[in-house]
Design a protein around this motif. Structure first.
Motif, PDB file in Angstrom:
ATOM      1  N   ARG A 218      70.957  43.420  -6.140  1.00 27.77           N
ATOM      2  CA  ARG A 218      70.730  42.947  -7.506  1.00 27.77           C
ATOM      3  C   ARG A 218      70.895  41.432  -7.597  1.00 27.77           C
ATOM      4  O   ARG A 218      70.137  40.756  -8.291  1.00 27.77           O
ATOM      5  CB  ARG A 218      71.683  43.641  -8.474  1.00 27.77           C
ATOM      6  N   LEU A 219      71.895  40.884  -6.904  1.00 30.23           N
ATOM      7  CA  LEU A 219      72.095  39.431  -6.916  1.00 30.23           C
ATOM      8  C   LEU A 219      70.942  38.709  -6.240  1.00 30.23           C
ATOM      9  O   LEU A 219      70.521  37.637  -6.678  1.00 30.23           O
ATOM     10  CB  LEU A 219      73.420  39.071  -6.243  1.00 30.23           C
ATOM     11  N   ALA A 220      70.413  39.287  -5.176  1.00 35.51           N
ATOM     12  CA  ALA A 220      69.290  38.672  -4.466  1.00 35.51           C
ATOM     13  C   ALA A 220      68.036  38.636  -5.332  1.00 35.51           C
ATOM     14  O   ALA A 220      67.169  37.774  -5.141  1.00 35.51           O
ATOM     15  CB  ALA A 220      69.014  39.429  -3.171  1.00 35.51           C
ATOM     16  N   ALA A 221      67.931  39.542  -6.297  1.00 36.08           N
ATOM     17  CA  ALA A 221      66.759  39.599  -7.164  1.00 36.08           C
ATOM     18  C   ALA A 221      66.822  38.608  -8.326  1.00 36.08           C
ATOM     19  O   ALA A 221      65.835  38.408  -9.022  1.00 36.08           O
ATOM     20  CB  ALA A 221      66.586  41.018  -7.702  1.00 36.08           C
ATOM     21  N   LEU A 222      67.970  37.976  -8.551  1.00 34.21           N
ATOM     22  CA  LEU A 222      68.105  37.018  -9.653  1.00 34.21           C
ATOM     23  C   LEU A 222      67.267  35.774  -9.387  1.00 34.21           C
ATOM     24  O   LEU A 222      67.239  35.254  -8.264  1.00 34.21           O
ATOM     25  CB  LEU A 222      69.564  36.593  -9.823  1.00 34.21           C
ATOM     26  N   PRO A 223      66.618  35.265 -10.422  1.00 28.36           N
ATOM     27  CA  PRO A 223      65.870  34.014 -10.254  1.00 28.36           C
ATOM     28  C   PRO A 223      66.809  32.854  -9.911  1.00 28.36           C
ATOM     29  O   PRO A 223      67.932  32.780 -10.409  1.00 28.36           O
ATOM     30  CB  PRO A 223      65.231  33.802 -11.631  1.00 28.36           C
ATOM     31  N   LYS A 224      66.360  31.964  -9.081  1.00 26.95           N
ATOM     32  CA  LYS A 224      67.174  30.822  -8.638  1.00 26.95           C
ATOM     33  C   LYS A 224      67.584  29.919  -9.801  1.00 26.95           C
ATOM     34  O   LYS A 224      68.624  29.285  -9.758  1.00 26.95           O
ATOM     35  CB  LYS A 224      66.425  30.000  -7.571  1.00 26.95           C
ATOM     36  N   GLU A 225      66.746  29.868 -10.870  1.00 22.34           N
ATOM     37  CA  GLU A 225      67.088  29.030 -12.025  1.00 22.34           C
ATOM     38  C   GLU A 225      68.359  29.541 -12.701  1.00 22.34           C
ATOM     39  O   GLU A 225      69.196  28.758 -13.146  1.00 22.34           O
ATOM     40  CB  GLU A 225      65.953  29.025 -13.065  1.00 22.34           C
ATOM     41  N   ILE A 226      68.501  30.857 -12.790  1.00 26.76           N
ATOM     42  CA  ILE A 226      69.685  31.439 -13.420  1.00 26.76           C
ATOM     43  C   ILE A 226      70.916  31.163 -12.557  1.00 26.76           C
ATOM     44  O   ILE A 226      71.964  30.758 -13.065  1.00 26.76           O
ATOM     45  CB  ILE A 226      69.488  32.948 -13.657  1.00 26.76           C
ATOM     46  N   ILE A 227      70.780  31.339 -11.267  1.00 25.48           N
ATOM     47  CA  ILE A 227      71.899  31.087 -10.348  1.00 25.48           C
ATOM     48  C   ILE A 227      72.366  29.639 -10.464  1.00 25.48           C
ATOM     49  O   ILE A 227      73.569  29.365 -10.565  1.00 25.48           O
ATOM     50  CB  ILE A 227      71.499  31.440  -8.905  1.00 25.48           C
ATOM     51  N   ALA A 228      71.420  28.711 -10.490  1.00 30.59           N
ATOM     52  CA  ALA A 228      71.768  27.287 -10.576  1.00 30.59           C
ATOM     53  C   ALA A 228      72.498  26.956 -11.872  1.00 30.59           C
ATOM     54  O   ALA A 228      73.369  26.075 -11.897  1.00 30.59           O
ATOM     55  CB  ALA A 228      70.514  26.440 -10.451  1.00 30.59           C
ATOM     56  N   LYS A 229      72.188  27.670 -12.961  1.00 27.32           N
ATOM     57  CA  LYS A 229      72.832  27.393 -14.245  1.00 27.32           C
ATOM     58  C   LYS A 229      74.200  28.067 -14.374  1.00 27.32           C
ATOM     59  O   LYS A 229      75.010  27.664 -15.205  1.00 27.32           O
ATOM     60  CB  LYS A 229      71.920  27.830 -15.382  1.00 27.32           C
ATOM     61  N   VAL A 230      74.470  29.065 -13.553  1.00 30.60           N
ATOM     62  CA  VAL A 230      75.751  29.774 -13.605  1.00 30.60           C
ATOM     63  C   VAL A 230      76.775  29.122 -12.665  1.00 30.60           C
ATOM     64  O   VAL A 230      77.981  29.170 -12.921  1.00 30.60           O
ATOM     65  CB  VAL A 230      75.552  31.265 -13.267  1.00 30.60           C
ATOM     66  N   GLN A 231      76.317  28.490 -11.612  1.00 35.25           N
ATOM     67  CA  GLN A 231      77.232  27.915 -10.616  1.00 35.25           C
ATOM     68  C   GLN A 231      78.244  26.924 -11.189  1.00 35.25           C
ATOM     69  O   GLN A 231      79.415  26.968 -10.796  1.00 35.25           O
ATOM     70  CB  GLN A 231      76.448  27.291  -9.469  1.00 35.25           C
TER      71      GLN A 231
ATOM     72  N   ARG B  52      74.304  34.505 -20.073  1.00 34.79           N
ATOM     73  CA  ARG B  52      73.475  34.731 -21.263  1.00 34.79           C
ATOM     74  C   ARG B  52      72.642  33.500 -21.595  1.00 34.79           C
ATOM     75  O   ARG B  52      71.446  33.598 -21.883  1.00 34.79           O
ATOM     76  CB  ARG B  52      74.348  35.114 -22.461  1.00 34.79           C
ATOM     77  N   ARG B  53      73.252  32.322 -21.534  1.00 36.62           N
ATOM     78  CA  ARG B  53      72.542  31.075 -21.832  1.00 36.62           C
ATOM     79  C   ARG B  53      71.418  30.839 -20.816  1.00 36.62           C
ATOM     80  O   ARG B  53      70.298  30.473 -21.188  1.00 36.62           O
ATOM     81  CB  ARG B  53      73.519  29.907 -21.835  1.00 36.62           C
ATOM     82  N   ALA B  54      71.717  31.078 -19.541  1.00 36.54           N
ATOM     83  CA  ALA B  54      70.709  30.870 -18.507  1.00 36.54           C
ATOM     84  C   ALA B  54      69.535  31.831 -18.665  1.00 36.54           C
ATOM     85  O   ALA B  54      68.379  31.429 -18.511  1.00 36.54           O
ATOM     86  CB  ALA B  54      71.341  31.034 -17.132  1.00 36.54           C
ATOM     87  N   ILE B  55      69.822  33.076 -18.996  1.00 35.57           N
ATOM     88  CA  ILE B  55      68.742  34.059 -19.187  1.00 35.57           C
ATOM     89  C   ILE B  55      67.901  33.664 -20.404  1.00 35.57           C
ATOM     90  O   ILE B  55      66.661  33.695 -20.354  1.00 35.57           O
ATOM     91  CB  ILE B  55      69.321  35.479 -19.348  1.00 35.57           C
ATOM     92  N   ARG B  56      68.571  33.268 -21.480  1.00 31.80           N
ATOM     93  CA  ARG B  56      67.852  32.872 -22.689  1.00 31.80           C
ATOM     94  C   ARG B  56      66.952  31.661 -22.422  1.00 31.80           C
ATOM     95  O   ARG B  56      65.795  31.632 -22.824  1.00 31.80           O
ATOM     96  CB  ARG B  56      68.863  32.560 -23.793  1.00 31.80           C
TER      97      ARG B  56
END
Length: 151
Positions: free
Chosen positions: A14-27, A143-147
């Motif tokens: 599931r983590l591998a399927a996350l878009p890189k933009e979301i990961i970058a905003k959560v880090q 939530r913010r990154a997904i939005r």
């Protein structure tokens, strides 16, 4: 295969399927959270201070970074891109587990006693103090990154 292993594998997929933009905003939320837990662990470890080596060895390791040597299982460990670690230990301070959990008296082979040391926890209490805030911060960042990514 155990349930734990299955759960871990499912989470990894599931983590591998996350878009890189979301990961970058959560880090950044992960980095800030790990730093806060490490700071509190250092403060709590002051109670066990003798030489200061344990307090000084407490470090925060952010996403995609590697822990210092001797900090985890005797070696180094690299954090996942959505993971952070707080570690205690270096070549001069390999006694964090003894301080955290204490020791009990044992008889050595020569008949002498090893003595006891009461537990003076610092890592687990630091996590417990920060857990709710860390979870809120990371959930808000997700939530913010997904939005923002969905727009």
């Amino acid at each position: 295969m155990s349930i734990t292993r299955q759960s871990s594998n499912a989470l990894t997929r599931r983590l591998a399927a996350l878009p890189k933009e979301i990961i970058a905003k959560v880090q950044p939320a992960i980095v800030k959270s790990v730093a806060e837990v490490a700071a509190d662990a250092s403060t709590l470890a002051q109670a066990s201070r003798r030489t200061g080596s344990l307090v000084e060895s407490i470090e925060a390791t952010g996403p995609n970074q590697t822990t210092p040597a001797f900090a985890t299982e005797g070696g180094r460990r690299t954090a996942h891109e959505l993971q952070g670690f707080v570690t205690a230990g270096d070549p001069d301070a390999r006694h964090g587990h003894l301080v955290e959990f204490g020791t009990e008296e044992r008889q050595r082979k020569d008949g002498a006693s090893t003595g006891t040391m009461p537990a003076k926890p610092f890592l687990l209490p630091a996590w417990r103090l920060n857990r709710a805030r860390v979870q809120r911060r990371i959930n808000t960042a997700i939530r913010r990154a997904i939005r923002e990514t969905a727009q």
